[in-house]
Design an enzyme around this catalytic site. Sequence first.
Site, PDB file in Angstrom:
ATOM      1  N   HIS A 138       0.855  -1.184   0.000  1.00  0.00           N
ATOM      2  CA  HIS A 138       0.000   0.000   0.000  1.00  0.00           C
ATOM      3  C   HIS A 138       0.891   1.233   0.000  1.00  0.00           C
ATOM      4  O   HIS A 138       1.588   1.510   0.971  1.00  0.00           O
ATOM      5  CB  HIS A 138      -0.899   0.004   1.237  1.00  0.00           C
ATOM      6  CG  HIS A 138      -1.729   1.247   1.358  1.00  0.00           C
ATOM      7  ND1 HIS A 138      -2.681   1.605   0.426  1.00  0.00           N
ATOM      8  CD2 HIS A 138      -1.743   2.231   2.303  1.00  0.00           C
ATOM      9  CE1 HIS A 138      -3.255   2.740   0.794  1.00  0.00           C
ATOM     10  NE2 HIS A 138      -2.684   3.136   1.926  1.00  0.00           N
ATOM     11  N   GLY A 153       2.928   4.899   4.178  1.00  0.00           N
ATOM     12  CA  GLY A 153       2.363   5.611   5.325  1.00  0.00           C
ATOM     13  C   GLY A 153       0.904   5.266   5.493  1.00  0.00           C
ATOM     14  O   GLY A 153       0.283   4.646   4.619  1.00  0.00           O
ATOM     15  N   ASP A 154       0.343   5.701   6.617  1.00  0.00           N
ATOM     16  CA  ASP A 154      -1.061   5.425   6.889  1.00  0.00           C
ATOM     17  C   ASP A 154      -1.966   6.095   5.856  1.00  0.00           C
ATOM     18  O   ASP A 154      -1.596   7.107   5.238  1.00  0.00           O
ATOM     19  CB  ASP A 154      -1.445   5.914   8.294  1.00  0.00           C
ATOM     20  CG  ASP A 154      -0.749   5.115   9.390  1.00  0.00           C
ATOM     21  OD1 ASP A 154      -0.337   3.974   9.110  1.00  0.00           O
ATOM     22  OD2 ASP A 154      -0.599   5.649  10.510  1.00  0.00           O
ATOM     23  N   SER A 155      -3.154   5.544   5.699  1.00  0.00           N
ATOM     24  CA  SER A 155      -4.132   6.113   4.780  1.00  0.00           C
ATOM     25  C   SER A 155      -4.469   7.544   5.192  1.00  0.00           C
ATOM     26  O   SER A 155      -4.716   7.825   6.361  1.00  0.00           O
ATOM     27  CB  SER A 155      -5.397   5.250   4.778  1.00  0.00           C
ATOM     28  OG  SER A 155      -6.339   5.738   3.866  1.00  0.00           O
ATOM     29  N   GLY A 156      -4.439   8.450   4.219  1.00  0.00           N
ATOM     30  CA  GLY A 156      -4.784   9.849   4.488  1.00  0.00           C
ATOM     31  C   GLY A 156      -3.621  10.717   4.909  1.00  0.00           C
ATOM     32  O   GLY A 156      -3.801  11.910   5.164  1.00  0.00           O
ATOM     33  N   VAL A 157      -2.400  10.162   4.946  1.00  0.00           N
ATOM     34  CA  VAL A 157      -1.253  10.948   5.403  1.00  0.00           C
ATOM     35  C   VAL A 157      -0.764  11.923   4.332  1.00  0.00           C
ATOM     36  O   VAL A 157      -0.040  12.874   4.630  1.00  0.00           O
ATOM     37  CB  VAL A 157      -0.110  10.008   5.853  1.00  0.00           C
ATOM     38  CG1 VAL A 157       0.629   9.415   4.650  1.00  0.00           C
ATOM     39  CG2 VAL A 157       0.855  10.728   6.780  1.00  0.00           C
ATOM     40  N   GLY A 158      -1.146  11.692   3.061  1.00  0.00           N
ATOM     41  CA  GLY A 158      -0.773  12.628   2.009  1.00  0.00           C
ATOM     42  C   GLY A 158       0.112  12.056   0.913  1.00  0.00           C
ATOM     43  O   GLY A 158       0.763  12.801   0.189  1.00  0.00           O
ATOM     44  N   SER A 160      -0.728  10.420  -1.958  1.00  0.00           N
ATOM     45  CA  SER A 160      -1.202  10.716  -3.312  1.00  0.00           C
ATOM     46  C   SER A 160      -1.070  12.198  -3.643  1.00  0.00           C
ATOM     47  O   SER A 160      -0.728  12.573  -4.771  1.00  0.00           O
ATOM     48  CB  SER A 160      -2.660  10.266  -3.472  1.00  0.00           C
ATOM     49  OG  SER A 160      -2.781   8.866  -3.314  1.00  0.00           O
ATOM     50  N   GLU A 202      -5.724   8.748  -6.925  1.00  0.00           N
ATOM     51  CA  GLU A 202      -6.909   9.076  -6.130  1.00  0.00           C
ATOM     52  C   GLU A 202      -6.588  10.232  -5.175  1.00  0.00           C
ATOM     53  O   GLU A 202      -5.678  10.136  -4.352  1.00  0.00           O
ATOM     54  CB  GLU A 202      -7.360   7.859  -5.317  1.00  0.00           C
ATOM     55  CG  GLU A 202      -8.580   8.165  -4.448  1.00  0.00           C
ATOM     56  CD  GLU A 202      -8.839   7.111  -3.386  1.00  0.00           C
ATOM     57  OE1 GLU A 202      -9.705   7.352  -2.531  1.00  0.00           O
ATOM     58  OE2 GLU A 202      -8.154   6.071  -3.394  1.00  0.00           O
ATOM     59  N   ARG A 243      18.142  14.631  12.423  1.00  0.00           N
ATOM     60  CA  ARG A 243      18.310  16.013  11.964  1.00  0.00           C
ATOM     61  C   ARG A 243      19.626  16.219  11.227  1.00  0.00           C
ATOM     62  O   ARG A 243      19.868  17.300  10.690  1.00  0.00           O
ATOM     63  CB  ARG A 243      18.244  16.968  13.166  1.00  0.00           C
ATOM     64  CG  ARG A 243      16.915  16.910  13.891  1.00  0.00           C
ATOM     65  CD  ARG A 243      16.840  17.916  15.019  1.00  0.00           C
ATOM     66  NE  ARG A 243      16.909  19.283  14.542  1.00  0.00           N
ATOM     67  CZ  ARG A 243      16.845  20.357  15.332  1.00  0.00           C
ATOM     68  NH1 ARG A 243      16.716  20.202  16.647  1.00  0.00           N
ATOM     69  NH2 ARG A 243      16.924  21.570  14.829  1.00  0.00           N
TER      70      ARG A 243
END
Length: 311
Positions: A138, A153-158, A160, A202, A243
């Site tokens: 994914h 990354g998790d769904s909705g993290v940005g 796409s 998407e 960093r």
Amino acid sequence: MGKVSVSELIKRFDLKLVSGAEGINREITVSDISRPGLEMAGYFTYYPAERLQLLGKTELTFFLELDSNERFKRTDQLCAPETPCIIISRNIEVPEEFIVSSNNKGVPILSSNKQTTKLSSLLTNYLEAKLAPMTAVHGVLVDIYGVGVLLTGDSGVGKSETALELVKRGHRLVADDSVEIRKMSETELVGSAPELIKHLLEIRGLGIIDVMTLFGAGAVRSYKKVSLSIHLEIWDPKKMYDRVGLEERHTSLVDTNIPQLVLPVRPGRNLAVIVEVAAMNFRLKNMGIHTAQQFSDRLNQTLTTRRDMDI
């Protein structure tokens, strides 16, 4: 491990089905190809029956010098229950013995107009790609300055949205949402998009867009070697992030380790630019220019010099 049916092979290489139509749905499970020269001479002790069998001018010229009974023995043994199919190159006329044994055993005989060596190379490359160990991840795969960057990354993290901005900046989308990753060698992973969602992206609130239609054919590519993984995660103020850039992280995909970076996401951070710079920095490291290491060396040298002066 994948499988390739004989019917897929016929369509892919424009092969002609000569006989044995009953076995057209047989499956090829190994990428190795056999050219049964010893078998034509009657030696079947180590016959790799599970492989695709490829016959050319040399094998068939020898075959035609045998008497009729010997020919039938050879073709009956070649058409084993495990044999997926037999391909005859150069549009050579298929001997009657092959057709009879093929129909009796349900092993397809296929004909090609290509030269034997060239056809063998094409078939091997195709089967190795289709039968390579594979996993679906994914994420999003983007080609950035020649570097295949896998965004996870998790769904909705940005992921796409970052990919969309990268496409606008001139980079190329390979796959969104689901990336099929195949192990082509001990160290090489190649990613592509499932056929159903190829070239699609998407965007929440906007829906599904066709990147190739909107941005042109230069904005997409069918596959790309996966060189770098970048994991996007919501910024955690309690977590210490690298960093300086000396920390070396890796992630494992299909039993292969590739470098990984972890990028914290929060409002105001231009992820597309950061990912783009990460890809460029990755290229520099491969060229022997490690900026973080050079800075660390200069810092240590400065501290050593000051300590010596104090003494």
